[in-house]
Enzyme design. Sequence first.
Site, PDB file in Angstrom:
ATOM      1  N   HIS A  86      -0.196   5.273   0.657  1.00 15.17           N
ATOM      2  CA  HIS A  86      -0.436   4.989   1.985  1.00 15.17           C
ATOM      3  C   HIS A  86       0.362   5.679   3.048  1.00 15.17           C
ATOM      4  O   HIS A  86       1.623   5.829   2.568  1.00 15.17           O
ATOM      5  CB  HIS A  86      -0.280   3.469   2.297  1.00 15.17           C
ATOM      6  CG  HIS A  86       0.855   2.667   1.880  1.00 15.17           C
ATOM      7  ND1 HIS A  86       1.854   2.572   2.962  1.00 15.17           N
ATOM      8  CD2 HIS A  86       1.378   2.177   0.782  1.00 15.17           C
ATOM      9  CE1 HIS A  86       2.901   1.686   2.345  1.00 15.17           C
ATOM     10  NE2 HIS A  86       2.460   1.532   0.972  1.00 15.17           N
ATOM     11  N   ASP A 127       8.309   3.953   0.044  1.00 14.30           N
ATOM     12  CA  ASP A 127       7.158   3.146   0.302  1.00 14.30           C
ATOM     13  C   ASP A 127       6.518   3.617   1.710  1.00 14.30           C
ATOM     14  O   ASP A 127       6.949   3.156   2.787  1.00 14.30           O
ATOM     15  CB  ASP A 127       7.607   1.752   0.650  1.00 14.30           C
ATOM     16  CG  ASP A 127       6.345   0.686   0.407  1.00 14.30           C
ATOM     17  OD1 ASP A 127       5.334   1.236   0.284  1.00 14.30           O
ATOM     18  OD2 ASP A 127       6.746  -0.468   0.800  1.00 14.30           O
ATOM     19  N   GLU A 138      -1.678   0.113   5.058  1.00 23.34           N
ATOM     20  CA  GLU A 138      -1.562  -0.746   3.832  1.00 23.34           C
ATOM     21  C   GLU A 138      -0.789  -1.824   4.069  1.00 23.34           C
ATOM     22  O   GLU A 138      -0.962  -2.938   3.723  1.00 23.34           O
ATOM     23  CB  GLU A 138      -1.044   0.134   2.559  1.00 23.34           C
ATOM     24  CG  GLU A 138      -0.802  -0.658   1.274  1.00 23.34           C
ATOM     25  CD  GLU A 138       0.118  -1.620   0.808  1.00 23.34           C
ATOM     26  OE1 GLU A 138       0.363  -2.202   0.081  1.00 23.34           O
ATOM     27  OE2 GLU A 138       1.443  -1.487   1.795  1.00 23.34           O
ATOM     28  N   GLU A 139       0.155  -1.721   4.627  1.00 24.66           N
ATOM     29  CA  GLU A 139       1.371  -2.704   4.951  1.00 24.66           C
ATOM     30  C   GLU A 139       1.284  -3.923   5.945  1.00 24.66           C
ATOM     31  O   GLU A 139       1.497  -5.001   5.266  1.00 24.66           O
ATOM     32  CB  GLU A 139       2.576  -2.074   5.699  1.00 24.66           C
ATOM     33  CG  GLU A 139       3.441  -0.877   4.899  1.00 24.66           C
ATOM     34  CD  GLU A 139       4.010  -1.335   3.519  1.00 24.66           C
ATOM     35  OE1 GLU A 139       4.015  -2.761   3.359  1.00 24.66           O
ATOM     36  OE2 GLU A 139       4.723  -0.714   2.925  1.00 24.66           O
ATOM     37  N   ASP A 163       1.953   3.887  -5.365  1.00 25.44           N
ATOM     38  CA  ASP A 163       2.691   2.921  -4.209  1.00 25.44           C
ATOM     39  C   ASP A 163       3.858   2.063  -4.873  1.00 25.44           C
ATOM     40  O   ASP A 163       3.818   1.033  -4.466  1.00 25.44           O
ATOM     41  CB  ASP A 163       1.683   2.206  -3.461  1.00 25.44           C
ATOM     42  CG  ASP A 163       2.294   1.481  -2.361  1.00 25.44           C
ATOM     43  OD1 ASP A 163       3.321   1.646  -1.840  1.00 25.44           O
ATOM     44  OD2 ASP A 163       1.833   0.609  -1.982  1.00 25.44           O
TER      45      ASP A 163
END
Lengths: 469, 469
Positions: free
Chosen positions: B282, B294, B328-329, B356
């Site tokens: 992501h 991340d 995504e987060e 991820d």
Amino acid sequence: MRILKSAILLFSLLLFFNAGSQTDENVIKEIYKQSLTNGKSYDWLNYLSNQIGGRLSGSLNAEKAVAYTKEELDKLGLDKVWLQPVMVPKWVRGFKEYAFIESEKGKTTTVNICALGGSVATPALGLKAHVVEVKNFEELETLGKENVEGKIVFFNRPMQADLISTFQAYGGCVNQRYKGAVEASKYGAVGVIVRSMNLRLDDLPHTGSMTYDDLPVSKRIPSAAISTNDADLLSTMLKLNKSTKFYFKQNCKQLKDVLSYNVIGQITGSEFPNEYMIVGGHLDSWDLGDGSHDDGAGVVQSMDVLRLLKETGIKPKRSIRVVLFMNEENGLRGGKKYAEVAKQKGENHVFALESDAGGFTSRGFSFDCSDASFNQVLSWQPLFKPYLIHYFEKGGSGADVGPLKTNTNVLAGLRPDSQRYFDHHHASSDTFDAVNKRELELGAATMTALVYLFDKYGVPVTKKSQLKK
Amino acid sequence: MRILKSAILLFSLLLFFNAGSQTDENVIKEIYKQSLTNGKSYDWLNYLSNQIGGRLSGSLNAEKAVAYTKEELDKLGLDKVWLQPVMVPKWVRGFKEYAFIESEKGKTTTVNICALGGSVATPALGLKAHVVEVKNFEELETLGKENVEGKIVFFNRPMQADLISTFQAYGGCVNQRYKGAVEASKYGAVGVIVRSMNLRLDDLPHTGSMTYDDLPVSKRIPSAAISTNDADLLSTMLKLNKSTKFYFKQNCKQLKDVLSYNVIGQITGSEFPNEYMIVGGHLDSWDLGDGSHDDGAGVVQSMDVLRLLKETGIKPKRSIRVVLFMNEENGLRGGKKYAEVAKQKGENHVFALESDAGGFTSRGFSFDCSDASFNQVLSWQPLFKPYLIHYFEKGGSGADVGPLKTNTNVLAGLRPDSQRYFDHHHASSDTFDAVNKRELELGAATMTALVYLFDKYGVPVTKKSQLKK
């Protein structure tokens, strides 16, 4: 398996302290739990690295480390803690080294170097000469005296990045550093510059030991490591201009041997006290960093093995020793002395485990042992699977425990993940902040689990009768 | 096996480019070699992290990352590169949060907090209240409204250190962060402070998403994470003095959704162009660090999978896509949109792999698939052994690829070593310097090897006829 719900935990603890009924699975689970929740290795390393620092053999710091680790072992309630005297070489770096590349008269670029351990100094005003770059000793031989005499030999063979084991990559390069001066001296070179043993491109020179073998003093030429970035720079400048010169100045010196010590602690075995199993690392380090990975990690992990055995209520059948070796880096005197004394005393060392490959996530072990012993280890693989320990290979063990080798015993080396090791190895970046607490603690637990199993089941070839599998 | 002597290398390269004759061993060796000696992932990550930085959904940086990664994919000579529009939530942090513990009137200690993603602001002058500490929702329920109303609820359940998988430890704690406000609000709490999801004791607050579910706006209470050191401090101060107060101020805000994009590149399959295999990570990240682990790592590794396929001369039979998911987060809008469009178009996604879990040394994969597919993977284990890839388990894959799940396809997640991940996760320490080049590159190669094998042998349940083993 890996989720410890509190009920299961309580139950397994109850089982655990009802001696006899505990399974290997439960004992090993408790070892890991203790190390990860109540480990001492990280605190010890913090002191060793940040309160003492680099511990070159013969230095004041090395002696402080001897005193500190003995004091800490004394607190653990072992059966015996003592110092084993050993004479060690004392080499001193002197002032910070200085070097530049001179592409033409008056046009200089300062570069990062450090003297190799054991090297002689340059003349007091430094040494300036033309440079000849080679990748290996064969190339040097081909060039011969006519192209080398009076020059500085620049060994520039990089570590091979596509090898998965960085130790293999190191093994493929380190002869430049260790033997470069001896080889270059044959052809009349006046100095040696070696590309740092580092897979990264950065500005840090990496030191390490070198030898002059039996060269007469007059033939001993000064040797230094250059950072990988500066090695690339020097190589490029030489390609542009063959008459580029290199200047360096260092005043390192080999002094007389001095008295130092191995530090040893012991839990005496309940059934076979005359069978010895040792775990160890080396207390000395290079001087540029604080020696956290090499080998502060191995020292504190080894200390914690004995503490973890006690904490988890394991009463070993055999005598378990932690041995903190002095002078692995530039002499191996501690390892040799320990084996010599063991031999004199007729001590039967059935097992020795060394941690000297950094404090990174442990992946497994390398074993120097018989097929029977190795098969025994392989039968334990499932016990290690929950901890992601999967690497069980035959191979080397460790420099310090090597002299204990017999036909029947088991020597082993902890094998942590090796990818980051040479970013730090022998450089100013080998510092405490580069060690992760959990990774360090996993190593201590992994070592303890192996010691527990070998103590419980014995070494098959030597003691077939004790094998209860 | 792992020492590539130049002769052997040359020979294997010759073999390699004589298509047809290459073995899987040789192809995979070449993939690793390319990644470790000629990888692009680290350079891309350097740009993404150091030239762009944190990439919160809807931010200017997120849009810069879309443009940059598309531009880089365009350079690779893929068959198709495009942007897939998706509306994403836009939450902004506002000014730096401020907080203190007030043990008695006028006696305050500043502590480190950060707003949780999605949280509302405190009142403009901040919020001060008594604190009630709990470990979990059950404890909160037991306390009930009479003990909670008007107070700040402090969720202080630490991650369980003795779990080997730090993701499991995370899973055991993260409901405090995600659902804490909803639960605390039920009992009339005025705010929530959550212990950071971090196994270390340090001063860094770790952000992350939280929800209000369908709470009316008036019931939405501000929520923040506190560093582990400060969580311990607050807990101690509460033990000493129950009337300790906590003050915090934050002016974060949820704005209207904005337009953003998934970035997609494709190599069209030569035999089965309508079977899709995707690799992805992501593109968005939290805002405190630069999102290197991340999930910058997953993004650049996924990009490099397609480049490595091309570099090593592999012509996939199936269509291989790299998908860089947005959001995504805090919303998963990108993952959902990609699956929705795929469904609309009737695209058959036979395989999806997500990275991820950080750019650390890869240990293996977790698979969400049928037994037949999993057995096929297990038969490939020996091919991965030289690269120390040993972890092949059934389990989850990744949040972004999850919506693609069918009864027959294979979803997989790369599983790197997890010990250091939560030192960095969602904190200001998630930065480029915490990523090791080799570890990142090993991940890209490991992903490429798996894609190569699944492309070559197909997914057994769906395409039994294509299994040529």
